[in-house]
Design a protein around this motif. Structure first.
Motif, short mmCIF file in Angstrom:
data_model
loop_
_atom_site.label_atom_id
_atom_site.label_comp_id
_atom_site.label_asym_id
_atom_site.label_seq_id
_atom_site.Cartn_x
_atom_site.Cartn_y
_atom_site.Cartn_z
N ALA A 1 -3.27 -39.67 1.09
CA ALA A 1 -4.51 -39.24 0.70
C ALA A 1 -5.54 -38.55 1.74
N ASN A 2 -5.32 -39.43 2.71
CA ASN A 2 -6.29 -39.31 4.05
C ASN A 2 -5.77 -37.99 4.68
N ASP A 3 -4.30 -38.18 4.97
CA ASP A 3 -3.70 -36.91 5.59
C ASP A 3 -3.65 -35.63 4.95
N LEU A 4 -3.98 -35.68 3.74
CA LEU A 4 -4.16 -34.53 2.86
C LEU A 4 -5.48 -33.91 2.78
N GLY A 5 -6.43 -34.92 2.81
CA GLY A 5 -7.88 -34.66 2.73
C GLY A 5 -8.22 -34.44 1.31
N VAL A 6 -7.66 -35.73 0.46
CA VAL A 6 -8.23 -35.65 -1.05
C VAL A 6 -8.40 -37.01 -1.10
N THR A 7 -8.84 -37.53 -2.36
CA THR A 7 -9.12 -38.92 -2.62
C THR A 7 -7.79 -39.39 -3.17
N ARG A 8 -7.79 -40.77 -3.03
CA ARG A 8 -6.57 -41.78 -3.56
C ARG A 8 -6.43 -41.32 -5.04
N GLN A 9 -7.39 -41.25 -5.59
CA GLN A 9 -7.31 -41.22 -7.25
C GLN A 9 -6.58 -39.76 -7.52
N THR A 10 -6.77 -38.99 -6.52
CA THR A 10 -6.03 -37.49 -6.76
C THR A 10 -4.71 -37.79 -6.69
N ILE A 11 -4.29 -38.25 -5.70
CA ILE A 11 -2.82 -38.76 -5.67
C ILE A 11 -2.08 -39.37 -6.80
N LEU A 12 -2.91 -40.45 -7.18
CA LEU A 12 -2.67 -41.19 -8.36
C LEU A 12 -2.38 -40.24 -9.58
N ALA A 13 -3.61 -39.45 -9.85
CA ALA A 13 -3.55 -38.53 -10.99
C ALA A 13 -2.50 -37.65 -10.95
N ILE A 14 -1.82 -37.02 -9.75
CA ILE A 14 -0.84 -36.21 -9.61
C ILE A 14 0.47 -36.88 -9.94
N GLU A 15 0.76 -38.01 -9.37
CA GLU A 15 1.75 -38.88 -9.82
C GLU A 15 2.14 -39.20 -11.00
N LYS A 16 0.96 -39.46 -11.73
CA LYS A 16 0.91 -39.88 -13.22
C LYS A 16 0.96 -38.68 -14.02
N GLY A 17 1.14 -37.38 -13.74
CA GLY A 17 1.09 -36.23 -14.14
C GLY A 17 0.06 -35.96 -14.97
N LYS A 18 -1.23 -36.54 -14.46
CA LYS A 18 -2.51 -36.06 -15.48
C LYS A 18 -3.31 -35.03 -14.72
N TYR A 19 -2.91 -34.92 -13.64
CA TYR A 19 -3.67 -33.78 -12.72
C TYR A 19 -2.74 -32.87 -12.26
N ASP A 20 -2.75 -31.52 -12.54
CA ASP A 20 -1.94 -30.47 -11.86
C ASP A 20 -2.63 -29.87 -10.73
N PRO A 21 -2.11 -30.22 -9.31
CA PRO A 21 -2.85 -29.67 -8.13
C PRO A 21 -3.14 -28.20 -8.09
N SER A 22 -4.06 -27.65 -7.44
CA SER A 22 -4.20 -26.37 -7.30
C SER A 22 -2.98 -25.65 -6.58
N LEU A 23 -2.78 -24.35 -6.61
CA LEU A 23 -1.57 -23.76 -5.60
C LEU A 23 -1.73 -24.22 -4.20
N GLU A 24 -2.92 -24.32 -3.50
CA GLU A 24 -3.22 -24.47 -2.25
C GLU A 24 -2.84 -26.15 -1.83
N LEU A 25 -3.35 -26.84 -2.76
CA LEU A 25 -2.78 -28.24 -2.42
C LEU A 25 -1.56 -28.72 -2.76
N ALA A 26 -0.82 -27.90 -3.64
CA ALA A 26 0.53 -28.14 -3.96
C ALA A 26 1.39 -27.56 -2.57
N PHE A 27 0.95 -26.25 -2.08
CA PHE A 27 1.52 -26.09 -1.02
C PHE A 27 1.36 -27.08 0.36
N ARG A 28 0.39 -27.74 0.43
CA ARG A 28 -0.05 -28.54 1.43
C ARG A 28 0.95 -29.62 1.19
#
Lengths: 133, 70
Positions: free
Chosen positions: B20-47
């Protein structure tokens, strides 16, 4: 600044605002309360810039967008219902003056509701242009 | 949308906090993506893909609604 420190500072400022509000009411000094509110918000805003950790990202922004939209819709409907009810109550020919004042207040609420819709529509046009329409 | 973020993170021995720190997002966002509860933006997906030196298709698996089994 750590995230926890920022949250603690925010909590402390909110507590201080309540104390200052109570004091301002006691000594009848509205300027004190207003000035402390503006100062408090400014301090929180500046402190937020010095937080090392990420406290806002695209997911939190999306959550805020959806929350704001739902809040706006609920507020619109609630204001409309209350204002219409108050206007009709206060419009009675034999209504006592207190109830008539309720009608005037309801009219004010309705105007506020309409003003919110107007601001929303204007901002929508602005953002549509920003996002290429 | 499914993703292999948890697998990639484990392969690189990273914590959610670190990623999360390396990507500049919150830990909760990483958790939500991993659980499939949140689809990242195209930009974050590329990052995320570039961070792990993979392609978007290798990291994220898109399933159209009619492709999802009942």
């Amino acid at each position: 600044m750590k995230k926890a420190v920022f949250y603690f500072l925010t909590f402390a400022i909110i507590l201080l605002e309540f104390v200052l509000f109570g004091w301002a009411v006691m000594i009848r000094a509205p300027l004190l309360s207003v000035a402390s509110l503006v100062l408090g918000i400014a301090v929180i805003y500046i402190a937020r810039m010095y937080v090392d950790e990420v406290i806002e990202d695209e997911r939190t922004q999306k959550i805020q967008e959806r929350t704001a939209m739902t809040t706006l819709q609920v507020t619109w409907v609630a204001l409309l219902v209350f204002s219409v009810w108050m206007i009709i109550e206060g419009a009675g020919i034999r209504a006592p003056p207190e109830i008539r004042r309720l009608g005037i207040f309801g009219f004010g609420l309705l105007l506020t509701d309409i003003a919110m819709v107007v601001v929303f529509v204007l901002l929508s046009f602005y953002y549509r242009k920003q996002y290429g329409e | 949308m499914k993703n292999r973020l948890k697998v990639l993170r484990a392969m690189h021995d990273l914590t959610q906090e670190h990623l999360a720190n390396d990507l500049g997002v919150t830990r909760q966002t990483i958790l939500a993506i991993e659980k499939g509860k949140y689809d990242p933006s195209l930009e974050l997906a590329f990052r995320i893909s570039r961070y792990f030196h993979t392609t978007i298709e290798e990291t994220f698996i898109y399933e159209a609604p009619d492709e999802i089994p009942p």
